[in-house]
Design a protein around this motif. Structure first.
Motif, short mmCIF file in Angstrom:
data_model
loop_
_atom_site.label_atom_id
_atom_site.label_comp_id
_atom_site.label_asym_id
_atom_site.label_seq_id
_atom_site.Cartn_x
_atom_site.Cartn_y
_atom_site.Cartn_z
N GLY B 249 0.82 -1.20 0.00
CA GLY B 249 0.00 0.00 0.00
C GLY B 249 0.85 1.25 0.00
N GLY B 250 1.99 1.14 0.64
CA GLY B 250 2.90 2.29 0.68
C GLY B 250 3.84 2.24 -0.50
N LYS B 251 5.02 2.67 -0.29
CA LYS B 251 5.99 2.73 -1.39
C LYS B 251 7.20 1.90 -1.06
CE LYS B 251 7.78 4.93 -4.01
NZ LYS B 251 8.37 3.64 -4.09
N GLY B 252 8.17 1.93 -1.93
CA GLY B 252 9.42 1.23 -1.66
C GLY B 252 10.09 1.76 -0.42
N THR B 253 9.93 3.05 -0.18
CA THR B 253 10.50 3.59 1.04
C THR B 253 9.62 3.30 2.24
OG1 THR B 253 9.41 5.65 0.51
CG2 THR B 253 11.69 5.44 -0.12
N GLY B 254 8.42 2.90 1.95
CA GLY B 254 7.52 2.51 3.04
C GLY B 254 8.00 1.19 3.61
N GLY B 255 7.23 0.42 4.19
CA GLY B 255 7.56 -0.79 4.94
C GLY B 255 8.76 -1.60 4.47
N TRP B 256 9.12 -2.59 5.20
CA TRP B 256 10.35 -3.30 4.90
C TRP B 256 10.17 -4.33 3.80
CZ3 TRP B 256 10.35 -8.54 5.97
CH2 TRP B 256 9.29 -8.98 6.77
N ILE B 257 8.93 -4.61 3.41
CA ILE B 257 8.75 -5.50 2.26
C ILE B 257 9.32 -4.83 1.01
CG2 ILE B 257 7.04 -6.45 0.72
CD1 ILE B 257 5.42 -7.30 2.93
N GLY B 258 9.01 -3.56 0.88
CA GLY B 258 9.51 -2.85 -0.29
C GLY B 258 11.02 -2.84 -0.34
N TRP B 259 11.64 -2.61 0.82
CA TRP B 259 13.10 -2.59 0.84
C TRP B 259 13.68 -3.96 0.57
CZ3 TRP B 259 15.69 1.15 -0.43
CH2 TRP B 259 15.42 2.44 0.01
N ALA B 260 13.01 -5.00 1.01
CA ALA B 260 13.53 -6.35 0.77
C ALA B 260 13.51 -6.67 -0.72
CB ALA B 260 12.71 -7.37 1.55
N VAL B 261 12.39 -6.34 -1.36
CA VAL B 261 12.31 -6.59 -2.80
C VAL B 261 13.32 -5.75 -3.54
CG1 VAL B 261 10.79 -6.56 -4.79
CG2 VAL B 261 9.90 -7.18 -2.58
N PHE B 262 13.47 -4.51 -3.08
CA PHE B 262 14.46 -3.64 -3.72
C PHE B 262 15.85 -4.21 -3.59
CE2 PHE B 262 16.24 0.17 -5.23
CZ PHE B 262 17.34 0.46 -4.45
N ALA B 263 16.19 -4.69 -2.38
CA ALA B 263 17.54 -5.25 -2.20
C ALA B 263 17.74 -6.47 -3.10
CB ALA B 263 17.74 -5.62 -0.73
N TYR B 264 16.70 -7.27 -3.22
CA TYR B 264 16.85 -8.47 -4.05
C TYR B 264 17.05 -8.11 -5.52
CZ TYR B 264 15.72 -12.54 -6.72
OH TYR B 264 15.76 -13.54 -7.62
N THR B 265 16.19 -7.24 -6.02
CA THR B 265 16.32 -6.90 -7.43
C THR B 265 17.60 -6.15 -7.69
OG1 THR B 265 14.94 -4.99 -6.97
CG2 THR B 265 13.90 -6.87 -8.05
N PHE B 266 18.01 -5.33 -6.70
CA PHE B 266 19.27 -4.62 -6.89
C PHE B 266 20.44 -5.57 -6.97
CE2 PHE B 266 22.79 -2.06 -6.39
CZ PHE B 266 23.50 -2.47 -5.29
N SER B 267 20.48 -6.56 -6.08
CA SER B 267 21.63 -7.47 -6.14
C SER B 267 21.58 -8.34 -7.39
CB SER B 267 21.68 -8.35 -4.89
OG SER B 267 20.42 -8.91 -4.66
#
Lengths: 83, 326
Positions: B249-267
């Motif tokens: 519901g939030g953004k990538g900067t929102g909850g830690w799900i967004g950050w986890a997906v971001f870290a995965y796709t980034f790596s």
């Protein structure tokens, strides 16, 4: 957020910064001026990073002075006329 | 059938509607020397206004056979033919000028993709850890020397421009869609997002070229390759934004799900780039046993490896963060 005009401003400002560095007061102190660089006879373009940076700064200053004058004038006129 | 009123069936290669038209069709103008006779016979109907309008030179009769119902007006035909000529000239002009700035033939090579290539490549960008063999295949030239690189259709490791272009467009549309879902949409947002995406690519290419110049890496790959590699990150960004929007519901900067997906796709993206750019940036270790050459290039090789790492991880991290922010 980041419009095309803003990008143009950023580019002009950065190149301005490289172009107005004083050569004998600033660059010579840091040994970045073209005068303190003397390529040995074998290396040519395959020189160290520092030599390349010196080359790059020197060539940017030489080449971009005239277009920078034009770009700066345009920006100044634009800002004066249209705020 | 209804076709008995006409002379013969219309030519099969030209899409002509088969239904009866009650409006009398004009007889087509006399064919220019060299054109096929069959086309004229195809449109030889019971037109009563044949002769005065045969002076309309050119081949306008063939094209407008399909529009026989409303193109009977001779002025309309003249205007249409004029438009056709103007369009052709404009097309030639555009082709000449664009062909001078952009190498169209090289660009076609990058869009020569197939469905299986696209799916496999997308999977590869998102999951590059199990893939072996990252070098691009080369077609053997006529004398047995190395020729050109194979097109993306035949080689999974070859970069293409289809995925980056589609990725950029999808990213623009997706982020404006999400902004609209939140109620924060204005039409400027489309342009701003597109500009941001393009400027990220441009700045990255400039940084890469600057790094290559400073480290005296003679990159033999073309500019389009680098643009293509830089555009693959849009795939990871799209996945991040989509997952963050659905699950959070939030953004990538929102909850830690967004950050986890971001870290995965980034790596995943970083590893993909690392393996692919290794062949572009680092010099090949030919196994030359010359002494001073080897030691000289060892420091350089370290520098280049460091630069590659820096570029793949840190620069990409920064830009991916910029693009998932908006």
């Amino acid at each position: 957020m980041l419009y095309l005009g803003t990008l143009f401003y950023i580019a002009v400002l950065l190149i301005n910064a490289v172009a107005i560095l004083s050569e004998d007061r600033f660059l010579a102190r840091l040994n970045l001026s073209p005068s303190s660089y003397d390529p040995a006879f074998g290396t040519g373009t395959d020189a160290s990073v520092k030599a390349k940076v010196i080359n790059l700064i020197g060539s940017v200053r030489t080449l971009m002075r005239a277009p920078l004058i034009i770009a700066n004038t345009i920006i100044i006129l634009y800002e004066l006329a249209l705020g | 059938m209804q076709r008995n009123t006409y002379g013969q069936s219309p030519p099969l290669h030209h899409p002509v509607p088969q239904h009866v038209s009650t409006v009398p069709q004009l007889r087509s103008p006399p064919p220019p020397p060299g054109s096929a006779q069959s086309q004229q016979q195809g449109y030889a109907p019971t037109g009563q206004q044949g002769n005065p309008y045969q002076q309309q030179g050119g081949t306008s009769g063939n094209v407008f056979g399909a529009y026989g119902q409303f193109m009977n007006d001779p002025t309309a035909q003249v205007a249409a033919q004029f438009g056709q000529t103007a369009f052709k000239q404009g097309q030639e002009y555009v082709e000449q000028n664009i062909g001078r700035y952009v190498n169209v033939a090289a660009l076609k090579h990058y869009f020569n993709v197939s469905n299986s290539y696209v799916i496999n490549k997308l999977f590869l960008v998102l999951f590059p850890w199990r893939h072996k063999g990252w070098s691009r295949k080369q077609a053997v030239g006529a004398n047995g020397q190395e020729g050109w690189y194979l097109s993306p259709r035949d080689d999974i490791n070859s970069p293409d421009m289809y995925i980056p272009v589609m990725g950029l467009v999808t990213y623009v549309l997706l982020s404006t869609l999400i902004a609209g879902l939140k109620g924060a949409f204005n039409p400027e947002l489309l342009g701003v997002t597109a500009t941001t995406g393009l400027s990220v690519v441009i700045v990255e290419i400039i940084a890469l070229k600057l790094g290559c110049y400073l480290l005296s890496i003679s990159s033999q790959s073309q500019l389009f390759d680098l643009i293509a590699y830089s555009g693959y990150k849009f795939v990871g960004i799209i996945v991040t934004i989509t997952v963050a929007e659905i699950l959070n519901g939030g953004k990538g900067t929102g909850g830690w799900i967004g950050w986890a997906v971001f870290a995965y796709t980034f790596s995943a993206n970083a590893l993909f780039l690392l393996r692919s750019l290794k062949y572009v940036l680092l010099p090949e270790t030919n196994g030359q046993p010359s002494g001073p050459m080897q030691t000289d290039s060892r420091a350089k090789r370290n520098q280049r490896t460091q630069f590659l790492f820096f570029y793949s991880y840190i620069v990409q991290l920064f830009f991916m963060w910029v693009l998932t922010r908006a």
